[in-house]
Design a protein around this motif. Structure first.
Motif, PDB file in Angstrom:
ATOM      1  N   MET A 160       0.881  -1.168   0.000  1.00 26.99           N
ATOM      2  CA  MET A 160       0.000   0.000   0.000  1.00 26.99           C
ATOM      3  C   MET A 160       0.921   1.221   0.000  1.00 26.99           C
ATOM      4  O   MET A 160       1.718   1.409   0.910  1.00 26.99           O
ATOM      5  N   VAL A 161       0.816   2.035  -1.052  1.00 25.86           N
ATOM      6  CA  VAL A 161       1.641   3.238  -1.160  1.00 25.86           C
ATOM      7  C   VAL A 161       0.936   4.346  -0.382  1.00 25.86           C
ATOM      8  O   VAL A 161      -0.217   4.670  -0.655  1.00 25.86           O
ATOM      9  N   VAL A 162       1.648   4.903   0.617  1.00 25.21           N
ATOM     10  CA  VAL A 162       1.061   5.913   1.497  1.00 25.21           C
ATOM     11  C   VAL A 162       1.938   7.155   1.540  1.00 25.21           C
ATOM     12  O   VAL A 162       3.129   7.096   1.232  1.00 25.21           O
ATOM     13  N   ASN A 163       1.334   8.263   1.932  1.00 23.64           N
ATOM     14  CA  ASN A 163       2.072   9.498   2.154  1.00 23.64           C
ATOM     15  C   ASN A 163       2.170   9.717   3.650  1.00 23.64           C
ATOM     16  O   ASN A 163       1.161   9.680   4.355  1.00 23.64           O
ATOM     17  N   ILE A 164       3.392   9.940   4.108  1.00 24.41           N
ATOM     18  CA  ILE A 164       3.653  10.238   5.514  1.00 24.41           C
ATOM     19  C   ILE A 164       4.495  11.497   5.514  1.00 24.41           C
ATOM     20  O   ILE A 164       5.658  11.456   5.111  1.00 24.41           O
ATOM     21  N   GLY A 165       3.888  12.601   5.920  1.00 20.25           N
ATOM     22  CA  GLY A 165       4.570  13.879   5.785  1.00 20.25           C
ATOM     23  C   GLY A 165       4.766  14.154   4.301  1.00 20.25           C
ATOM     24  O   GLY A 165       3.848  14.008   3.501  1.00 20.25           O
ATOM     25  N   GLU A 166       5.974  14.481   3.925  1.00 18.37           N
ATOM     26  CA  GLU A 166       6.274  14.717   2.507  1.00 18.37           C
ATOM     27  C   GLU A 166       6.906  13.505   1.856  1.00 18.37           C
ATOM     28  O   GLU A 166       7.391  13.579   0.732  1.00 18.37           O
ATOM     29  N   GLN A 167       6.914  12.372   2.548  1.00 21.10           N
ATOM     30  CA  GLN A 167       7.542  11.153   2.048  1.00 21.10           C
ATOM     31  C   GLN A 167       6.501  10.181   1.499  1.00 21.10           C
ATOM     32  O   GLN A 167       5.401  10.067   2.026  1.00 21.10           O
ATOM     33  N   THR A 168       6.883   9.471   0.452  1.00 18.99           N
ATOM     34  CA  THR A 168       6.078   8.384  -0.072  1.00 18.99           C
ATOM     35  C   THR A 168       6.701   7.098   0.448  1.00 18.99           C
ATOM     36  O   THR A 168       7.901   6.885   0.308  1.00 18.99           O
ATOM     37  N   MET A 169       5.881   6.260   1.073  1.00 21.60           N
ATOM     38  CA  MET A 169       6.365   5.007   1.645  1.00 21.60           C
ATOM     39  C   MET A 169       5.419   3.875   1.277  1.00 21.60           C
ATOM     40  O   MET A 169       4.323   4.115   0.786  1.00 21.60           O
ATOM     41  N   VAL A 170       5.857   2.652   1.542  1.00 19.39           N
ATOM     42  CA  VAL A 170       5.058   1.472   1.221  1.00 19.39           C
ATOM     43  C   VAL A 170       4.903   0.632   2.485  1.00 19.39           C
ATOM     44  O   VAL A 170       5.869   0.381   3.189  1.00 19.39           O
ATOM     45  N   VAL A 171       3.657   0.217   2.758  1.00 19.11           N
ATOM     46  CA  VAL A 171       3.364  -0.679   3.875  1.00 19.11           C
ATOM     47  C   VAL A 171       2.973  -2.028   3.266  1.00 19.11           C
ATOM     48  O   VAL A 171       2.121  -2.083   2.374  1.00 19.11           O
ATOM     49  N   ALA A 209       5.138   8.832  11.336  1.00 16.39           N
ATOM     50  CA  ALA A 209       6.086   9.941  11.116  1.00 16.39           C
ATOM     51  C   ALA A 209       6.956  10.149  12.353  1.00 16.39           C
ATOM     52  O   ALA A 209       8.179  10.249  12.252  1.00 16.39           O
ATOM     53  N   ALA A 210       6.353  10.194  13.529  1.00 17.46           N
ATOM     54  CA  ALA A 210       7.106  10.398  14.769  1.00 17.46           C
ATOM     55  C   ALA A 210       8.037   9.214  15.035  1.00 17.46           C
ATOM     56  O   ALA A 210       9.183   9.403  15.453  1.00 17.46           O
ATOM     57  N   ALA A 211       7.572   7.995  14.774  1.00 22.74           N
ATOM     58  CA  ALA A 211       8.390   6.803  15.014  1.00 22.74           C
ATOM     59  C   ALA A 211       9.622   6.778  14.112  1.00 22.74           C
ATOM     60  O   ALA A 211      10.657   6.242  14.489  1.00 22.74           O
ATOM     61  N   LEU A 212       9.508   7.377  12.923  1.00 20.92           N
ATOM     62  CA  LEU A 212      10.635   7.391  11.991  1.00 20.92           C
ATOM     63  C   LEU A 212      11.442   8.686  12.064  1.00 20.92           C
ATOM     64  O   LEU A 212      12.321   8.921  11.249  1.00 20.92           O
ATOM     65  N   GLY A 213      11.107   9.547  13.036  1.00 19.55           N
ATOM     66  CA  GLY A 213      11.873  10.773  13.238  1.00 19.55           C
ATOM     67  C   GLY A 213      11.585  11.880  12.253  1.00 19.55           C
ATOM     68  O   GLY A 213      12.408  12.770  12.036  1.00 19.55           O
ATOM     69  N   GLN A 214      10.402  11.870  11.651  1.00 15.00           N
ATOM     70  CA  GLN A 214      10.021  12.920  10.707  1.00 15.00           C
ATOM     71  C   GLN A 214       9.258  14.017  11.428  1.00 15.00           C
ATOM     72  O   GLN A 214       8.625  13.763  12.459  1.00 15.00           O
ATOM     73  N   PRO A 215       9.277  15.222  10.858  1.00 15.74           N
ATOM     74  CA  PRO A 215       8.460  16.294  11.445  1.00 15.74           C
ATOM     75  C   PRO A 215       6.992  15.894  11.429  1.00 15.74           C
ATOM     76  O   PRO A 215       6.515  15.274  10.479  1.00 15.74           O
ATOM     77  N   ASN A 216       6.280  16.244  12.487  1.00 16.94           N
ATOM     78  CA  ASN A 216       4.887  15.842  12.634  1.00 16.94           C
ATOM     79  C   ASN A 216       3.950  16.868  12.011  1.00 16.94           C
ATOM     80  O   ASN A 216       4.059  18.055  12.261  1.00 16.94           O
ATOM     81  N   ASN A 217       3.038  16.384  11.184  1.00 19.50           N
ATOM     82  CA  ASN A 217       1.958  17.208  10.666  1.00 19.50           C
ATOM     83  C   ASN A 217       0.952  17.328  11.813  1.00 19.50           C
ATOM     84  O   ASN A 217       0.425  16.340  12.282  1.00 19.50           O
ATOM     85  N   MET A 218       0.706  18.517  12.271  1.00 15.51           N
ATOM     86  CA  MET A 218      -0.061  18.717  13.501  1.00 15.51           C
ATOM     87  C   MET A 218      -1.576  18.576  13.333  1.00 15.51           C
ATOM     88  O   MET A 218      -2.314  18.822  14.266  1.00 15.51           O
TER      89      MET A 218
END
Length: 170
Positions: A41-52, A91-100
């Protein structure tokens, strides 16, 4: 096209181009069958594209505010069909800035892990569901907590593949 050729060559494949004046071009991509492929599943986390990995996902949820509860200062939980599961901010678990933006404005992926029977991953959006070729990061980068591998998407973007067990441990 050079980026595509380089990526395909790095995977052990090759690309062929046949052109005919006034007719167009035909591109042939040949990849080895020994590559590991998974449904993701291609997802957006912050400004990153990731796959679960799809194999970890039980369902997707667009939560209502009435289904989200807070335990302590930073431990949200979700009520799903009368049961409570912890919410993990990827995002927080991977150390990315959090979208509030509030959790009820995001998408939750109900996933199964070894450590937690089920938990809900917070993602900003779901883009797509597709098969992806797994490219190991171990050789060049070592072990990255919460990330199992990477892939190159059809548009040329590199997407990290999330390790659900690693995210829950972070």
């Amino acid at each position: 096209m050079d980026v595509v050729k380089t990526s395909i060559t790095a995977l052990g494949g090759r690309i062929g181009i046949a052109s005919e004046a006034g007719e167009g071009s035909t591109f042939s991509i040949i990849l080895p069958l020994t590559l590991a492929v998974m449904d993701g599943m291609v997802v957006n986390i912050g400004e990153q594209t990731m796959v679960v990995p799809i194999s970890s996902i039980v369902e997707t949820i667009k939560p209502n505010a009435s289904e989200i509860f807070q335990i302590g200062e930073s431990n949200p939980i979700l009520r799903v069909r009368g049961e409570y599961v912890p919410i993990v901010d990827v995002a927080a678990a991977l150390g990315q800035p959090n979208n509030m933006s509030p959790i009820d404005k995001k998408v939750l992926l109900l996933v199964t892990t070894e450590k937690l029977a089920q938990c809900a991953f917070v993602v900003d959006a779901i883009s797509d569901q597709r098969q992806v070729v797994i490219k190991s990061l171990q050789g060049g980068y070592g072990k990255i907590p919460g990330i199992s591998a990477a892939t190159i998407l059809g548009d040329g973007k590199i997407a990290l593949i999330i390790d659900p067990d690693g995210v829950t441990e972070a």
